[in-house]
Motif scaffolding. Structure first.
Motif, PDB file in Angstrom:
ATOM      1  N   HIS A   1       0.798  -1.254  -0.094  1.00 31.30           N
ATOM      2  CA  HIS A   1      -0.108  -0.024  -0.129  1.00 31.30           C
ATOM      3  C   HIS A   1       0.952   1.178  -0.058  1.00 31.30           C
ATOM      4  N   ASP A   2       1.987   1.214   0.741  1.00 31.30           N
ATOM      5  CA  ASP A   2       2.914   2.256   0.696  1.00 31.30           C
ATOM      6  C   ASP A   2       3.437   2.368  -0.349  1.00 31.30           C
ATOM      7  N   TYR A   3       4.005   1.385  -1.071  1.00 33.04           N
ATOM      8  CA  TYR A   3       4.494   1.536  -2.554  1.00 33.04           C
ATOM      9  C   TYR A   3       3.593   1.991  -3.491  1.00 33.04           C
ATOM     10  N   ALA A   4       2.404   1.642  -3.566  1.00 31.04           N
ATOM     11  CA  ALA A   4       1.195   1.879  -4.541  1.00 31.04           C
ATOM     12  C   ALA A   4       1.030   3.645  -4.317  1.00 31.04           C
ATOM     13  N   ASP A   5       0.977   3.925  -2.999  1.00 33.29           N
ATOM     14  CA  ASP A   5       0.992   5.339  -2.699  1.00 33.29           C
ATOM     15  C   ASP A   5       2.110   6.138  -3.195  1.00 33.29           C
ATOM     16  N   ALA A   6       3.212   5.642  -2.986  1.00 32.75           N
ATOM     17  CA  ALA A   6       4.376   6.394  -3.430  1.00 32.75           C
ATOM     18  C   ALA A   6       4.480   6.618  -4.985  1.00 32.75           C
TER      19      ALA A   6
ATOM     20  N   VAL B   1       1.355   2.865 -16.847  1.00 33.73           N
ATOM     21  CA  VAL B   1       1.251   1.448 -16.770  1.00 33.73           C
ATOM     22  C   VAL B   1       1.350   1.157 -15.157  1.00 33.73           C
ATOM     23  N   VAL B   2       2.581   1.739 -14.372  1.00 35.38           N
ATOM     24  CA  VAL B   2       2.850   1.321 -13.255  1.00 35.38           C
ATOM     25  C   VAL B   2       1.743   2.037 -12.355  1.00 35.38           C
ATOM     26  N   VAL B   3       1.395   3.136 -12.592  1.00 34.53           N
ATOM     27  CA  VAL B   3       0.473   4.240 -11.945  1.00 34.53           C
ATOM     28  C   VAL B   3      -0.851   3.497 -11.944  1.00 34.53           C
ATOM     29  N   LEU B   4      -1.314   3.033 -13.065  1.00 31.21           N
ATOM     30  CA  LEU B   4      -2.431   2.526 -13.392  1.00 31.21           C
ATOM     31  C   LEU B   4      -2.505   1.179 -12.565  1.00 31.21           C
ATOM     32  N   THR B   5      -1.585   0.401 -12.608  1.00 36.15           N
ATOM     33  CA  THR B   5      -1.489  -0.711 -11.639  1.00 36.15           C
ATOM     34  C   THR B   5      -1.536  -0.557 -10.150  1.00 36.15           C
ATOM     35  N   ALA B   6      -0.796   0.495  -9.705  1.00 40.19           N
ATOM     36  CA  ALA B   6      -1.002   1.165  -8.368  1.00 40.19           C
ATOM     37  C   ALA B   6      -2.468   1.436  -8.010  1.00 40.19           C
TER      38      ALA B   6
ATOM     39  N   ARG C   1      -5.260   0.647  -9.297  1.00 38.61           N
ATOM     40  CA  ARG C   1      -6.017  -0.618  -9.201  1.00 38.61           C
ATOM     41  C   ARG C   1      -5.848  -1.440  -7.830  1.00 38.61           C
ATOM     42  N   PHE C   2      -4.632  -1.643  -7.397  1.00 38.03           N
ATOM     43  CA  PHE C   2      -4.270  -2.008  -5.871  1.00 38.03           C
ATOM     44  C   PHE C   2      -5.095  -1.313  -4.932  1.00 38.03           C
ATOM     45  N   ARG C   3      -5.117  -0.034  -4.878  1.00 39.77           N
ATOM     46  CA  ARG C   3      -5.544   0.926  -4.092  1.00 39.77           C
ATOM     47  C   ARG C   3      -7.072   0.742  -3.847  1.00 39.77           C
ATOM     48  N   HIS C   4      -7.581   0.309  -5.126  1.00 40.12           N
ATOM     49  CA  HIS C   4      -9.055   0.103  -5.013  1.00 40.12           C
ATOM     50  C   HIS C   4      -9.704  -1.163  -4.878  1.00 40.12           C
ATOM     51  N   ALA C   5      -8.719  -2.290  -4.828  1.00 40.01           N
ATOM     52  CA  ALA C   5      -9.307  -3.395  -4.573  1.00 40.01           C
ATOM     53  C   ALA C   5      -9.671  -3.765  -3.103  1.00 40.01           C
ATOM     54  N   ASP C   6     -10.325  -4.928  -2.844  1.00 41.09           N
ATOM     55  CA  ASP C   6     -10.887  -5.279  -1.768  1.00 41.09           C
ATOM     56  C   ASP C   6      -9.644  -5.866  -0.960  1.00 41.09           C
ATOM     57  N   PRO C   7      -9.362  -4.997   0.456  1.00 42.67           N
ATOM     58  CA  PRO C   7      -8.523  -5.851   1.083  1.00 42.67           C
ATOM     59  C   PRO C   7      -8.508  -7.108   1.859  1.00 42.67           C
ATOM     60  N   ALA C   8      -9.935  -7.382   1.671  1.00 45.28           N
ATOM     61  CA  ALA C   8     -10.196  -9.053   2.135  1.00 45.28           C
ATOM     62  C   ALA C   8      -9.938 -10.019   1.277  1.00 45.28           C
ATOM     63  N   LYS C   9      -9.666  -9.569   0.029  1.00 47.53           N
ATOM     64  CA  LYS C   9      -9.309 -10.559  -1.283  1.00 47.53           C
ATOM     65  C   LYS C   9      -7.772 -10.431  -1.447  1.00 47.53           C
TER      66      LYS C   9
ATOM     67  N   SER D   1       2.761  -8.810 -10.103  1.00 52.66           N
ATOM     68  CA  SER D   1       2.333  -7.878 -10.985  1.00 52.66           C
ATOM     69  C   SER D   1       3.148  -6.597 -10.939  1.00 52.66           C
ATOM     70  N   PHE D   2       3.245  -5.953  -9.691  1.00 49.82           N
ATOM     71  CA  PHE D   2       4.230  -4.698  -9.704  1.00 49.82           C
ATOM     72  C   PHE D   2       5.625  -5.086 -10.178  1.00 49.82           C
ATOM     73  N   VAL D   3       6.284  -6.252  -9.864  1.00 46.63           N
ATOM     74  CA  VAL D   3       7.479  -6.443 -10.361  1.00 46.63           C
ATOM     75  C   VAL D   3       7.700  -6.380 -11.937  1.00 46.63           C
ATOM     76  N   ALA D   4       6.655  -7.008 -12.549  1.00 44.60           N
ATOM     77  CA  ALA D   4       6.405  -6.963 -13.992  1.00 44.60           C
ATOM     78  C   ALA D   4       6.320  -5.801 -14.540  1.00 44.60           C
ATOM     79  N   VAL D   5       5.437  -4.942 -14.144  1.00 43.08           N
ATOM     80  CA  VAL D   5       5.348  -3.653 -14.740  1.00 43.08           C
ATOM     81  C   VAL D   5       6.444  -2.857 -14.548  1.00 43.08           C
ATOM     82  N   GLU D   6       7.253  -2.861 -13.127  1.00 43.36           N
ATOM     83  CA  GLU D   6       8.522  -2.159 -13.060  1.00 43.36           C
ATOM     84  C   GLU D   6       9.667  -2.565 -14.097  1.00 43.36           C
ATOM     85  N   THR D   7       9.616  -3.939 -14.290  1.00 42.78           N
ATOM     86  CA  THR D   7      10.608  -4.702 -15.285  1.00 42.78           C
ATOM     87  C   THR D   7      10.475  -3.938 -16.631  1.00 42.78           C
ATOM     88  N   VAL D   8       9.136  -3.770 -16.890  1.00 38.99           N
ATOM     89  CA  VAL D   8       8.692  -3.070 -18.113  1.00 38.99           C
ATOM     90  C   VAL D   8       9.314  -1.532 -18.256  1.00 38.99           C
ATOM     91  N   GLY D   9       9.224  -0.732 -17.011  1.00 39.99           N
ATOM     92  CA  GLY D   9       9.835   0.555 -16.773  1.00 39.99           C
ATOM     93  C   GLY D   9      11.101   0.504 -16.949  1.00 39.99           C
TER      94      GLY D   9
END
Length: 508
Positions: free
Chosen positions: A50-55, A96-101, A103-111, A120-128
């Motif tokens: 969550h901190d990574y996505a916010d950053a 792409v990284v920001v959109l993935t972040a 999407r994570f922030r709006h995901a259900d924490p219970a799932k 997912s984050f490592v993949a988009v960071e690799t692309v970047g």
């Protein structure tokens, strides 16, 4: 003894409950570490991601601005189209990284699934990182001698910005910085020359340093989250302990009220037959219906009467104490004279004192004003204090009863004896309900240990204070102090003003 067994069982049950909770906590933490993608705890993974996505979301615009500035600087050595193409690819990967972040922030924490989101984050960071590594292609369309220092500076800026933005996810830091470091380092080595070799070495060292810095920042962030979790756990446990304490207090209050109600009910039930026993034993003792044929019957009747009176006194004390504790002891307040009450109590106890050869001394200050209080309750206070003093004072001793003003303008009753005294360790016991000191148990008359507690509670109802001072082998002094607010000082005399001219009509 049964209550002791119940208490021990409760202690063992509480200890077993605490041990079970500790074991459950240990198992939960172990399970969290096993299911965590970072080797800590699964809930820590959520906080870190969550901190990574916010950053990443928060730094999107600054990162895009840095890429644009680097492209503008590079355009002085490479064609503008090439620089713009590179900047567009990097910004697109950043998007792409920001959109993935997001999407994570709006995901259900219970799932939440730590492994899936980390991948997912490592993949988009690799692309970047691969988009950023296209920086090495600048050497193919520009003069290497002029471009290498600029390209080296751009690499360090890219590594630093990505390392800071992705420090809460170390795999993402590695994949966003390693491709550009490798490609630029290879390009510099391929170009040859001392300067290029040096820049390549510095680039590798910079990559290592920023990876180390990101790792340190990750550790600090993890420690902060851990401390926050411990604080939250402590707050929860404190709240739970407070709730348990409140529940235990409510149960104790209910038990105390039930006890007081039971004592009050039983006291009323016992007083009725006791009055009959005392009355009939009085008749038998006084031989109103004729003399006894056996002289011992009169003695037995006297013993029955004395025992009944003693039991009635104990029941009355129990009744008073239970009424006070149940909050049903109401004061019938009026203007009373503390000196008169003390004098009456001294006359009532004088015969008892003379029977033991005790000198009972009474002193009172002159012109003491009346007091606002309950006469019956105050009389009970004085009788209890004087009775206790006579009870514990040996024969040929001395008991001094005094009524005077207190230092703050109130009034006090002091009862002082030269009896055996009370040890310091037993004063708290003596002042507690049903409490008796060791000397009282060995030498004094029988009692229930309710006299002083009743005195304390009556003084509390009068907003007063009760103090006990005792020294072993030197005697005891008890002081009941009534506050200044209850003293009814005499009113100032009313002066009637008359007119100067008075006309008298005299008839006759």
């Amino acid at each position: 003894m049964p209550s002791q067994r119940v208490s021990d069982a409760d202690v063992r049950a509480l200890a077993g409950h605490d041990g079970k909770r500790a074991a459950q906590k240990t198992v939960l933490e172990a399970r969290q570490r096993l299911t965590s993608s970072s080797g800590t705890r699964a809930d820590f993974d959520f906080e870190l991601l969550h901190d990574y996505a916010d950053a990443r979301v928060g730094a999107a615009l600054p990162m895009a601005a840095i890429v644009g500035i680097l492209a503008i600087v590079a355009s002085f050595w490479v064609p503008v189209a090439i620089a713009a193409l590179w900047a567009g690819l990097v910004i697109a990967s950043l998007l792409v990284v920001v959109l993935t972040a997001r999407r994570f922030r709006h995901a259900d924490p219970a799932k939440f699934n730590a492994a899936r989101w980390t991948t997912s984050f490592v993949a988009v960071e690799t692309v970047g990182g691969l988009a950023l590594s296209l920086l090495a292609l600048f050497s193919l369309v520009a003069d290497p001698a002029d471009l290498t220092p600029v390209m080296f500076a751009m690499v360090l800026v890219g590594i630093a910005s990505n390392a800071v933005a992705t420090h809460t996810l170390p795999p993402a830091t590695l994949m966003s910085t390693l491709p550009v470091t490798i490609t630029v380092t290879i390009s510099l080595i391929a170009l040859g020359g001392t300067l290029n070799y040096t820049l390549a070495a510095v680039a590798v060292c910079g990559e290592i340093f920023f990876l180390f810095l990101a790792r340190q920042l990750h550790g600090a962030e993890l420690e902060t989250i851990s401390h926050q979790a411990e604080k939250d756990t402590l707050i929860y446990e404190l709240e739970e302990a407070r709730n348990m304490s409140d529940e235990a207090r409510r149960h104790a209050e209910q038990a105390n009220i039930a006890k007081s109600q039971f004592l009050a009910t039983m006291s009323h039930e016992l007083r009725t037959p006791l009055n009959a026993i005392i009355g009939f034993s009085e008749v038998l003792k006084s031989e109103l219906l004729g003399p006894h044929q056996v002289p011992q019957y009169k003695e037995y009747a006297g013993d029955i009467h004395a025992s009944g009176q003693h039991l009635l006194n104990l029941i009355n004390e129990l009744l008073d104490l239970s009424r006070i504790e149940a909050g049903k002891y109401e004061l019938n307040e009026e203007a009373v004279s503390l000196v008169d009450i003390a004098a009456d109590c001294r006359r009532m106890m004088e015969l008892r004192a003379k029977a033991k050869g005790i000198e009972l001394i009474f002193t009172a200050e002159d012109n003491l004003p009346k007091l606002w209080g309950d006469e019956r309750a105050i009389r009970q206070v004085v009788l209890n204090l004087v009775s206790n003093a006579i009870k514990f004072t040996p024969q040929q001793g001395k008991v001094a009863l005094a009524v005077k003003r207190s230092g703050d303008g109130g009034q006090l009753i002091s009862v002082k004896d030269n009896g055996p005294g009370i040890p310091d360790t037993e004063i708290a016991t003596v002042l507690s309900s049903f409490g008796q000191g060791s000397l009282a148990q060995k030498t004094a008359e029988q009692g229930a240990g309710l006299g002083l507690p009743i005195v304390q509670k009556i003084m509390d109802l009068h907003q007063g204070r009760f103090d006990l001072f005792s020294k072993l082998r030197f005697g005891t002094e008890v002081i009941a102090t009534f506050p200044r607010a209850r003293v009814m000082d005499a009113l100032a005399p009313v002066v009637e003003r008359r007119n100067r001219l008075e006309i008298y009509s005299v008839a006759g």
